[in-house]
Motif scaffolding. Structure first.
Motif, PDB file in Angstrom:
ATOM      1  N   GLU A   1      40.845  -3.464  31.207  1.00 18.63           N
ATOM      2  CA  GLU A   1      40.045  -4.371  32.089  1.00 18.63           C
ATOM      3  C   GLU A   1      38.741  -4.547  31.951  1.00 18.63           C
ATOM      4  OE1 GLU A   1      38.302  -5.770  35.846  1.00 18.63           O
ATOM      5  OE2 GLU A   1      38.217  -3.666  34.831  1.00 18.63           O
ATOM      6  N   ILE A   2      37.949  -3.407  31.532  1.00 19.99           N
ATOM      7  CA  ILE A   2      36.555  -3.866  31.495  1.00 19.99           C
ATOM      8  C   ILE A   2      36.170  -4.658  30.289  1.00 19.99           C
ATOM      9  CG2 ILE A   2      36.355  -1.054  31.889  1.00 19.99           C
ATOM     10  CD1 ILE A   2      36.157  -0.324  29.111  1.00 19.99           C
ATOM     11  N   TYR A   3      37.109  -5.180  29.683  1.00 22.65           N
ATOM     12  CA  TYR A   3      36.711  -6.095  28.373  1.00 22.65           C
ATOM     13  C   TYR A   3      37.059  -7.275  28.992  1.00 22.65           C
ATOM     14  CZ  TYR A   3      36.307  -2.060  25.617  1.00 22.65           C
ATOM     15  OH  TYR A   3      36.250  -0.617  24.973  1.00 22.65           O
ATOM     16  N   ASP A   4      37.492  -7.623  30.130  1.00 24.33           N
ATOM     17  CA  ASP A   4      38.119  -9.062  30.912  1.00 24.33           C
ATOM     18  C   ASP A   4      36.536  -9.625  31.059  1.00 24.33           C
ATOM     19  OD1 ASP A   4      39.391 -10.879  31.949  1.00 24.33           O
ATOM     20  OD2 ASP A   4      39.898 -10.042  33.604  1.00 24.33           O
ATOM     21  N   HIS A   5      36.195 -10.680  29.964  1.00 24.53           N
ATOM     22  CA  HIS A   5      35.120 -11.463  30.196  1.00 24.53           C
ATOM     23  C   HIS A   5      35.216 -12.446  29.092  1.00 24.53           C
ATOM     24  CE1 HIS A   5      32.481  -9.761  26.939  1.00 24.53           C
ATOM     25  NE2 HIS A   5      33.228  -8.277  27.373  1.00 24.53           N
ATOM     26  N   SER A   6      34.336 -13.394  29.281  1.00 27.90           N
ATOM     27  CA  SER A   6      34.316 -14.585  28.171  1.00 27.90           C
ATOM     28  C   SER A   6      33.895 -14.447  26.784  1.00 27.90           C
ATOM     29  CB  SER A   6      33.907 -16.077  28.790  1.00 27.90           C
ATOM     30  OG  SER A   6      32.202 -15.608  29.060  1.00 27.90           O
ATOM     31  N   GLY A   7      33.428 -13.321  26.659  1.00 26.79           N
ATOM     32  CA  GLY A   7      32.723 -13.063  25.442  1.00 26.79           C
ATOM     33  C   GLY A   7      33.839 -12.305  24.727  1.00 26.79           C
ATOM     34  N   THR A   8      34.899 -11.827  25.294  1.00 28.15           N
ATOM     35  CA  THR A   8      36.162 -11.506  24.554  1.00 28.15           C
ATOM     36  C   THR A   8      37.024 -12.170  24.082  1.00 28.15           C
ATOM     37  OG1 THR A   8      36.203  -9.206  25.882  1.00 28.15           O
ATOM     38  CG2 THR A   8      38.281  -9.871  24.929  1.00 28.15           C
ATOM     39  N   THR A   9      37.158 -13.285  24.653  1.00 31.62           N
ATOM     40  CA  THR A   9      37.747 -14.307  24.125  1.00 31.62           C
ATOM     41  C   THR A   9      37.215 -14.979  22.844  1.00 31.62           C
ATOM     42  OG1 THR A   9      38.618 -15.110  26.503  1.00 31.62           O
ATOM     43  CG2 THR A   9      38.787 -16.594  24.389  1.00 31.62           C
ATOM     44  N   ARG A  10      36.051 -15.151  22.686  1.00 31.13           N
ATOM     45  CA  ARG A  10      35.310 -15.706  21.619  1.00 31.13           C
ATOM     46  C   ARG A  10      35.412 -14.460  20.391  1.00 31.13           C
ATOM     47  NH1 ARG A  10      31.770 -17.458  25.896  1.00 31.13           N
ATOM     48  NH2 ARG A  10      30.078 -15.593  25.464  1.00 31.13           N
ATOM     49  N   ARG A  11      35.127 -13.209  20.667  1.00 26.14           N
ATOM     50  CA  ARG A  11      34.971 -12.298  19.859  1.00 26.14           C
ATOM     51  C   ARG A  11      36.218 -11.989  19.258  1.00 26.14           C
ATOM     52  NH1 ARG A  11      30.422  -9.532  18.905  1.00 26.14           N
ATOM     53  NH2 ARG A  11      30.585  -6.916  18.434  1.00 26.14           N
ATOM     54  N   LEU A  12      37.298 -12.064  19.860  1.00 27.53           N
ATOM     55  CA  LEU A  12      38.832 -11.888  19.288  1.00 27.53           C
ATOM     56  C   LEU A  12      39.274 -13.192  18.435  1.00 27.53           C
ATOM     57  CD1 LEU A  12      40.909 -10.864  22.360  1.00 27.53           C
ATOM     58  CD2 LEU A  12      40.204  -9.610  20.574  1.00 27.53           C
ATOM     59  N   ALA A  13      38.611 -14.362  18.854  1.00 28.38           N
ATOM     60  CA  ALA A  13      39.054 -15.282  17.910  1.00 28.38           C
ATOM     61  C   ALA A  13      38.259 -15.310  16.587  1.00 28.38           C
ATOM     62  CB  ALA A  13      38.447 -16.652  18.755  1.00 28.38           C
ATOM     63  N   VAL A  14      37.110 -14.674  16.535  1.00 27.28           N
ATOM     64  CA  VAL A  14      36.451 -14.582  15.206  1.00 27.28           C
ATOM     65  C   VAL A  14      37.245 -13.504  14.568  1.00 27.28           C
ATOM     66  CG1 VAL A  14      34.411 -13.803  13.992  1.00 27.28           C
ATOM     67  CG2 VAL A  14      34.360 -15.309  16.097  1.00 27.28           C
ATOM     68  N   LEU A  15      37.507 -12.327  15.310  1.00 32.92           N
ATOM     69  CA  LEU A  15      38.131 -11.087  14.715  1.00 32.92           C
ATOM     70  C   LEU A  15      39.553 -11.723  14.034  1.00 32.92           C
ATOM     71  CD1 LEU A  15      38.637  -8.082  14.247  1.00 32.92           C
ATOM     72  CD2 LEU A  15      39.894  -8.236  16.461  1.00 32.92           C
ATOM     73  N   HIS A  16      40.292 -12.406  14.717  1.00 31.91           N
ATOM     74  CA  HIS A  16      41.578 -13.040  13.894  1.00 31.91           C
ATOM     75  C   HIS A  16      41.262 -14.164  12.708  1.00 31.91           C
ATOM     76  CE1 HIS A  16      44.719 -11.210  16.591  1.00 31.91           C
ATOM     77  NE2 HIS A  16      43.551 -11.083  17.614  1.00 31.91           N
ATOM     78  N   GLU A  17      40.203 -14.550  12.951  1.00 30.75           N
ATOM     79  CA  GLU A  17      39.972 -15.711  11.775  1.00 30.75           C
ATOM     80  C   GLU A  17      39.692 -14.745  10.431  1.00 30.75           C
ATOM     81  OE1 GLU A  17      36.614 -18.008  12.965  1.00 30.75           O
ATOM     82  OE2 GLU A  17      37.854 -19.239  14.678  1.00 30.75           O
ATOM     83  N   VAL A  18      38.638 -14.005  10.802  1.00 25.57           N
ATOM     84  CA  VAL A  18      38.394 -13.028   9.461  1.00 25.57           C
ATOM     85  C   VAL A  18      39.547 -12.141   9.153  1.00 25.57           C
ATOM     86  CG1 VAL A  18      36.870 -10.886   8.913  1.00 25.57           C
ATOM     87  CG2 VAL A  18      35.872 -12.925  10.259  1.00 25.57           C
ATOM     88  N   ALA A  19      40.450 -11.761   9.941  1.00 28.42           N
ATOM     89  CA  ALA A  19      41.512 -11.011   9.189  1.00 28.42           C
ATOM     90  C   ALA A  19      42.555 -11.798   8.729  1.00 28.42           C
ATOM     91  CB  ALA A  19      42.490 -10.451  10.658  1.00 28.42           C
ATOM     92  N   ARG A  20      42.604 -13.165   9.223  1.00 30.02           N
ATOM     93  CA  ARG A  20      43.362 -14.022   7.991  1.00 30.02           C
ATOM     94  C   ARG A  20      42.782 -14.394   6.869  1.00 30.02           C
ATOM     95  NH1 ARG A  20      44.163 -16.441  13.296  1.00 30.02           N
ATOM     96  NH2 ARG A  20      42.592 -17.952  12.980  1.00 30.02           N
TER      97      ARG A  20
END
Length: 309
Positions: free
Chosen positions: A236-255
């Motif tokens: 829950e401590i990561y529940d904020h809009s920045g997490t959504t953006r950061r996860l998107a980039v993480l998955h892009e780079v992983a692919r």
């Protein structure tokens, strides 16, 4: 394969991970070039029916069976072992007095079956004991040859600076390593993790580490599997809009790299010079972590991962 930049977390060894599987995981880690093992004198005391001996004892059995103590960089901790049998909280923690440290190191050396620890950590803060007493005790252990390096877990940056100043003023062994909870996602300000005793890395910590050349060993790097497992929600401590953006980039780079998100997180930590502690209970988890050590993040990818907020 090269796992030299990863520390192997060993909390479940000797308990939920059997001795046979513990030996197999440790063998595989060393075969891949891994050397750094992270344990403590209280793992896993919080599990009902456990004493805190189990992880160190399992590692000691493996070292004895393999005869390879000189190939391993062994780290363990003092301060958070319960003094009341059956206590699964930190209420009766041994603390960091000179007496507690002197007793604890003997127990750890006995369980690990060795005459020295490469890196000895103060596991928790203990403000009831003067820093001078704790640090003098660590220095004495170094002079006796029982420890080679000293580190601190779960300290705020200002306490780490104060401790290092005390050691410098007295010519004592300094804290050269810091262990904190750190991962790719950034927590909301002024939040705390649900897990008792966990301390989150702050910008102050990171700046201090860069300026002073202190090495960070990062724990809970993969958030109990939350980056990849649907049954493990992101804390829950990561529940904020920045997490959504950061996860998107993480998955892009992983692919783009043909890697898993977990591997990219670990590679990102290593690219900053940190040592990720990877707790594994299966060979597949270990192989994934070893794969992360072989990933190279080009400058452009690293910049993209750093940019989201």
């Amino acid at each position: 394969m090269n796992a030299t930049k990863i520390a192997l977390g060993t909390i479940p060894f000797g308990t939920t991970v059997s001795e046979k599987d513990t030996f197999a995981i440790l063998d595989r880690f060393v075969e891949a070039g891994g050397t750094m093992l992270d344990t403590a004198d209280n793992y896993p005391f919080w599990v009902e029916g456990r004493t805190g001996d189990e992880s160190e004892t399992a590692i000691g059995s493996w070292l004895a069976a393999r005869g390879n103590r000189d190939q391993v960089f062994l780290s363990t901790k003092v301060g958070a072992r319960p003094t009341v049998p059956g206590d699964t909280t930190l209420a009766s923690a041994e603390g960091l007095s000179a007496a507690a440290i002197g007793t604890a190191i003997e127990g750890s050396l006995r369980r690990l079956g060795t005459d020295h620890v490469d890196l000895y950590w103060s596991h928790i803060e203990d403000r009831s004991v003067p820093l001078e007493e704790t640090l003098a005790a660590f220095d004495e252990l170094a002079r006796e040859g029982k420890i080679r390096h000293a580190g601190a877990s779960n300290l705020p940056a200002w306490r780490l600076e104060r401790a290092r100043n005390v050691s410098a003023a007295n010519g004592w062994l300094p804290y050269t390593h810091l262990q904190l909870r750190h991962t790719y996602l950034r927590p909301r300000p002024y939040t705390r993790p649900a897990e008792a005793g966990h301390t989150l890395t702050t910008d102050d910590h990171l700046e201090y580490l860069r300026e002073e050349g202190v090495t960070l060993w990062a724990y809970n790097t993969l958030m109990f599997g939350a980056y990849t497992r649907e049954d493990r929600p992101i804390p829950e401590i990561y529940d904020h809009s920045g997490t959504t953006r950061r996860l998107a980039v993480l998955h892009e780079v992983a692919r783009e790299l043909g890697a898993t998100p977990n591997q990219v997180v670990l590679a990102w930590l290593m690219a900053d010079g940190h040592v990720p502690i990877v707790g594994v209970s299966t060979m597949a988890q270990l192989d994934e972590a070893i794969g992360a050590a072989e990933l190279k993040l080009e400058n452009e990818l690293k910049a993209r991962l750093d940019a989201p907020c």
